[in-house]
Design a protein around this motif. Sequence first.
Motif, PDB file in Angstrom:
ATOM      1  N   LEU A 110       7.359   2.619  -7.439  1.00 48.81           N
ATOM      2  CA  LEU A 110       5.976   3.034  -7.652  1.00 48.81           C
ATOM      3  C   LEU A 110       5.748   3.441  -9.113  1.00 48.81           C
ATOM      4  N   LEU A 111       6.731   4.090  -9.730  1.00 51.28           N
ATOM      5  CA  LEU A 111       6.628   4.373 -11.163  1.00 51.28           C
ATOM      6  C   LEU A 111       6.531   3.054 -11.929  1.00 51.28           C
ATOM      7  N   SER A 112       7.307   2.077 -11.518  1.00 49.01           N
ATOM      8  CA  SER A 112       7.274   0.754 -12.124  1.00 49.01           C
ATOM      9  C   SER A 112       5.895   0.114 -11.960  1.00 49.01           C
ATOM     10  N   PHE A 113       5.279   0.298 -10.793  1.00 45.80           N
ATOM     11  CA  PHE A 113       3.919  -0.194 -10.559  1.00 45.80           C
ATOM     12  C   PHE A 113       2.949   0.419 -11.560  1.00 45.80           C
ATOM     13  N   PHE A 114       3.022   1.751 -11.742  1.00 48.28           N
ATOM     14  CA  PHE A 114       2.113   2.416 -12.681  1.00 48.28           C
ATOM     15  C   PHE A 114       2.301   1.880 -14.096  1.00 48.28           C
ATOM     16  N   PRO A 145       4.392  -2.878   6.586  1.00 50.51           N
ATOM     17  CA  PRO A 145       3.877  -4.261   6.596  1.00 50.51           C
ATOM     18  C   PRO A 145       3.329  -4.688   5.232  1.00 50.51           C
ATOM     19  N   ARG A 146       3.595  -5.943   4.886  1.00 52.78           N
ATOM     20  CA  ARG A 146       3.165  -6.473   3.592  1.00 52.78           C
ATOM     21  C   ARG A 146       1.648  -6.465   3.433  1.00 52.78           C
ATOM     22  N   ASP A 147       0.911  -6.566   4.520  1.00 52.65           N
ATOM     23  CA  ASP A 147      -0.550  -6.601   4.389  1.00 52.65           C
ATOM     24  C   ASP A 147      -1.130  -5.237   3.961  1.00 52.65           C
ATOM     25  N   TYR A 148      -0.272  -4.237   3.768  1.00 52.84           N
ATOM     26  CA  TYR A 148      -0.695  -2.958   3.206  1.00 52.84           C
ATOM     27  C   TYR A 148      -0.641  -2.997   1.674  1.00 52.84           C
ATOM     28  N   GLY A 149      -0.182  -4.117   1.122  1.00 57.29           N
ATOM     29  CA  GLY A 149       0.042  -4.224  -0.312  1.00 57.29           C
ATOM     30  C   GLY A 149      -1.052  -4.940  -1.074  1.00 57.29           C
ATOM     31  N   PRO A 165      -8.334  -5.559   2.869  1.00 62.95           N
ATOM     32  CA  PRO A 165      -9.225  -4.447   2.514  1.00 62.95           C
ATOM     33  C   PRO A 165      -9.608  -3.576   3.710  1.00 62.95           C
ATOM     34  N   ASP A 166      -9.325  -4.060   4.927  1.00 59.73           N
ATOM     35  CA  ASP A 166      -9.613  -3.254   6.115  1.00 59.73           C
ATOM     36  C   ASP A 166      -8.582  -2.146   6.336  1.00 59.73           C
ATOM     37  N   VAL A 167      -7.428  -2.264   5.686  1.00 58.29           N
ATOM     38  CA  VAL A 167      -6.418  -1.202   5.765  1.00 58.29           C
ATOM     39  C   VAL A 167      -6.888  -0.070   4.860  1.00 58.29           C
ATOM     40  N   THR A 168      -7.070   1.102   5.438  1.00 58.57           N
ATOM     41  CA  THR A 168      -7.564   2.241   4.662  1.00 58.57           C
ATOM     42  C   THR A 168      -6.419   2.907   3.900  1.00 58.57           C
ATOM     43  N   ASP A 169      -6.803   3.658   2.895  1.00 59.78           N
ATOM     44  CA  ASP A 169      -5.799   4.406   2.148  1.00 59.78           C
ATOM     45  C   ASP A 169      -5.118   5.442   3.040  1.00 59.78           C
ATOM     46  N   GLU A 170      -5.850   5.987   3.996  1.00 56.29           N
ATOM     47  CA  GLU A 170      -5.249   6.951   4.926  1.00 56.29           C
ATOM     48  C   GLU A 170      -4.195   6.266   5.797  1.00 56.29           C
ATOM     49  N   GLY A 176       3.507   5.604   5.017  1.00 61.55           N
ATOM     50  CA  GLY A 176       4.540   5.976   4.056  1.00 61.55           C
ATOM     51  C   GLY A 176       4.331   5.440   2.651  1.00 61.55           C
ATOM     52  N   LEU A 177       3.162   4.843   2.360  1.00 62.88           N
ATOM     53  CA  LEU A 177       2.844   4.392   1.003  1.00 62.88           C
ATOM     54  C   LEU A 177       1.909   5.436   0.384  1.00 62.88           C
ATOM     55  N   PRO A 178       2.435   6.280  -0.508  1.00 59.60           N
ATOM     56  CA  PRO A 178       1.638   7.405  -1.013  1.00 59.60           C
ATOM     57  C   PRO A 178       0.674   7.032  -2.138  1.00 59.60           C
ATOM     58  N   LEU A 179       0.073   5.860  -2.050  1.00 59.18           N
ATOM     59  CA  LEU A 179      -0.898   5.426  -3.059  1.00 59.18           C
ATOM     60  C   LEU A 179      -2.221   5.099  -2.384  1.00 59.18           C
ATOM     61  N   ARG A 180      -3.283   5.424  -3.048  1.00 63.71           N
ATOM     62  CA  ARG A 180      -4.622   5.067  -2.568  1.00 63.71           C
ATOM     63  C   ARG A 180      -5.006   3.747  -3.243  1.00 63.71           C
ATOM     64  N   LEU A 181      -4.405   2.656  -2.739  1.00 64.89           N
ATOM     65  CA  LEU A 181      -4.554   1.358  -3.407  1.00 64.89           C
ATOM     66  C   LEU A 181      -5.994   0.856  -3.424  1.00 64.89           C
ATOM     67  N   ASN A 182      -6.739   1.065  -2.351  1.00 58.48           N
ATOM     68  CA  ASN A 182      -8.130   0.599  -2.359  1.00 58.48           C
ATOM     69  C   ASN A 182      -8.872   1.215  -3.540  1.00 58.48           C
ATOM     70  N   GLU A 183      -8.694   2.498  -3.723  1.00 54.88           N
ATOM     71  CA  GLU A 183      -9.355   3.207  -4.812  1.00 54.88           C
ATOM     72  C   GLU A 183      -8.774   2.819  -6.169  1.00 54.88           C
TER      73      GLU A 183
END
Length: 190
Positions: A110-114, A145-149, A165-170, A176-183
Amino acid sequence: MKILKTGLLLLALAFNAAASAESMSRSAEIDKIYQEDQKTRSLFKRGDIYDRPAELKSDAANRMRLFEMMVDDLPWTARNLALASVVFQHTNTGGESEENESWRSQENHLLSFFMARKAARLGLFEQAGSMVGRIDRYLKASGIPRDYGLELVSTTPFKVCTINPDVTDEQRLDAGLPLRLNEMMKEFCH
């Protein structure tokens, strides 16, 4: 010459005031994160009942925000960020047979992502695929699941969006993905 010196002084004062305001805002946010962290720790010390899964998610989300702030404040070039991103993404995913590597944290993905995201913000658009790859490695290692990415929608124009996009940040946080990717990806998915 006097006008030039006065102009430079005023410019320096304006820059210093803006930097000071940003620093105060960042400091206030870090203080808030610290206070939340200490509140959780005090529950442990007193033996109070607490919601451990919720606390773990909150702790991870706070670390992610600190990672993001840290990377956003680095005075690095896009290339340096991209290279560091590659180094950090080489984290054992658990499925790799590397002895004595259990100490490496999945949060390095995740640091690498940032870092890849910041490089893209600085104009190194080939990091678009890296953003996707860094999240993919975290999802795979965490059994999410990959569709959370993310997915690379196009390189010209540069566009990276959430896969579903239907997968919410919540839902991502619960998985277990502590990022609000939609936002977070709004700036790249337009």
